[in-house]
Design an enzyme around this catalytic site. Sequence first.
Site, short mmCIF file in Angstrom:
data_model
loop_
_atom_site.label_atom_id
_atom_site.label_comp_id
_atom_site.label_asym_id
_atom_site.label_seq_id
_atom_site.Cartn_x
_atom_site.Cartn_y
_atom_site.Cartn_z
N HIS A 136 0.84 -1.22 -0.10
CA HIS A 136 0.04 -0.12 -0.20
C HIS A 136 0.95 1.29 -0.12
O HIS A 136 0.29 2.44 -0.03
CB HIS A 136 -0.88 -0.08 1.06
CG HIS A 136 -1.73 -1.26 1.40
ND1 HIS A 136 -1.05 -2.36 2.22
CD2 HIS A 136 -2.68 -1.73 1.06
CE1 HIS A 136 -2.01 -3.39 2.09
NE2 HIS A 136 -3.08 -2.97 1.37
N ASP B 55 35.98 -29.73 14.05
CA ASP B 55 36.09 -31.02 13.58
C ASP B 55 37.29 -31.06 12.57
O ASP B 55 37.26 -30.94 11.31
CB ASP B 55 34.67 -31.50 12.62
CG ASP B 55 34.65 -32.72 12.41
OD1 ASP B 55 35.84 -33.58 12.44
OD2 ASP B 55 33.46 -33.48 12.42
N HIS C 195 37.24 -34.86 10.69
CA HIS C 195 36.80 -35.24 9.48
C HIS C 195 37.46 -35.05 8.25
O HIS C 195 37.30 -35.66 7.08
CB HIS C 195 35.42 -34.86 9.33
CG HIS C 195 35.24 -33.35 8.74
ND1 HIS C 195 35.85 -32.32 9.27
CD2 HIS C 195 34.92 -33.05 7.47
CE1 HIS C 195 35.65 -31.34 8.51
NE2 HIS C 195 35.13 -31.60 7.38
N HIS D 227 37.53 -35.33 3.24
CA HIS D 227 37.90 -34.61 2.17
C HIS D 227 39.47 -35.12 1.74
O HIS D 227 40.30 -34.37 0.97
CB HIS D 227 38.56 -33.08 2.74
CG HIS D 227 37.23 -32.29 3.29
ND1 HIS D 227 36.09 -31.98 2.40
CD2 HIS D 227 36.87 -31.75 4.32
CE1 HIS D 227 35.13 -31.51 3.18
NE2 HIS D 227 35.67 -31.26 4.50
N ASP E 195 30.88 -32.36 1.87
CA ASP E 195 30.32 -32.28 3.19
C ASP E 195 28.79 -32.24 3.37
O ASP E 195 28.05 -32.64 4.41
CB ASP E 195 30.61 -31.11 4.11
CG ASP E 195 32.17 -31.16 4.68
OD1 ASP E 195 32.39 -32.12 5.32
OD2 ASP E 195 33.01 -30.27 4.37
#
Length: 459
Positions: free
Chosen positions: A103, A204, A207, A212, A360
Amino acid sequence: MNGSAALVDNANASQSRRVFWDQDVYQLELERIFSRCWLMLGHDSLVPKSGDFITTYMAEDRVILSRQPDGSLKAFINSCTHRGNQVCHADSGSAKAFVCNYHGWVFGQDGALVDVPMEERCYHNDLDKSKLGLTQIRVETYKGFIFGCHDPEAPSLEEYLGDFCWYLDSIWDTPDGGMELLGPPLKSTLACNWKVPTENFVGDGYHVGWTHAAALQMIGGELSGLSGNRADMPFDDLGLQFTVRHGHGFGLIHNAASSIHVKRDGYVKYMDETRGAVREKLGPEREMLYVGHWNTSIFPNCSFLYGTNTFKIWHPRGPHEIEVWTYTMVPKGADAETKRSMQREAIRSFGTAGTLESDDGENMSSATYNNQGVITRRGRMNSSMGLNREGPHPVFPGIVGVSFIGETSYRGFYRFWQEMIDAPDWAAVKAGDADWDKMWTNRNFWPDRLAAQQAEPQD
Ligand code: FES
Ligand SMILES: [Fe+2]
């Protein structure tokens, strides 16, 4: 809710799987974490001049962040006070006013309602515009990084970052002016709970060599040795892990800042040229941090890799989805070509098509969606790696873990998560300031270890 003891067990370093799945847990997080903590909005570099604005999120709330004529910043909820329409749809720009397209109500760059169509003819000047501004959000900055908070009771941003400032200063308060963000951000959705990527970035290191492995072999260089988690790697000597009172934390790999970058001549040169001044200003410990690689989360949902230079905000979209915003974080003092090259390398490795980050996605969503099964969901998750090989350190604030491959920072993250979920308000959180780290019972771990290292004959 005192059921949180079942959700997080600090002594045994485990969490219920429900923290990744349950709607009622998520609702508590919205109220007790995202509505109360300082959340990352961006950086001065994204809104340098008066009128510059970006639109972003605080959890599920849309917000506008706008630079004011006096140089200060304001942030407000991006929803019209008439019928709730979203006021601004642009990602960024420069504006003296924001006009709602339903409006036509007009809000100033400070969020105040400054004009409405037909105010005289149809509202008969009865509308109290002063009470109809956009809902304001507390905004504070730390070394150029801009945070917003909805809770007037929350401590200042600097108190909220607390001991983490000491760490952040080694990269954000360098003699060259610290860091800035480069946009525009990459944006993608991922079907996972917001805590999976946050915990991954906070703590982490484990991992990396597994998830990787392929990318690390391809890149080569300092980190290729991590590939496959070989038993002969001296992990305890490769880095450290940190966590502080309000859940922020990071893992450090020594001397590896630029290691994920393939084309990095400018970056390496820049680091060589600047580390001496960092040492002079901040001391040798923080020079060590400056030349290391960090995987970091600022509680609750901002993460970055210092060195690789990716910078993420994990905006929750219900318990099972996030919208990821990815910026690049670069040293302000680097030249334009070096910044550009850092941005290319950061996006190549950790953008939406990142050679590492794309590994990931499945970890994130699988750890979330497995809990669709009720039997699965009754189970718990473990984060006990390195438990007790950590404690207060004579030099580094907070709690320090002995290796960057460990779960010290997970434990610190979930300890604070639980504290926030349990606390009815900030006063209750502040009451825990004095003994927040009592769960780390091995108080002499570092004094003993450092004394033993000193006693060893040096070669
Ligand atoms: S909803 Fe914004 S002007 Fe009506
Ligand atoms: Fe990863």
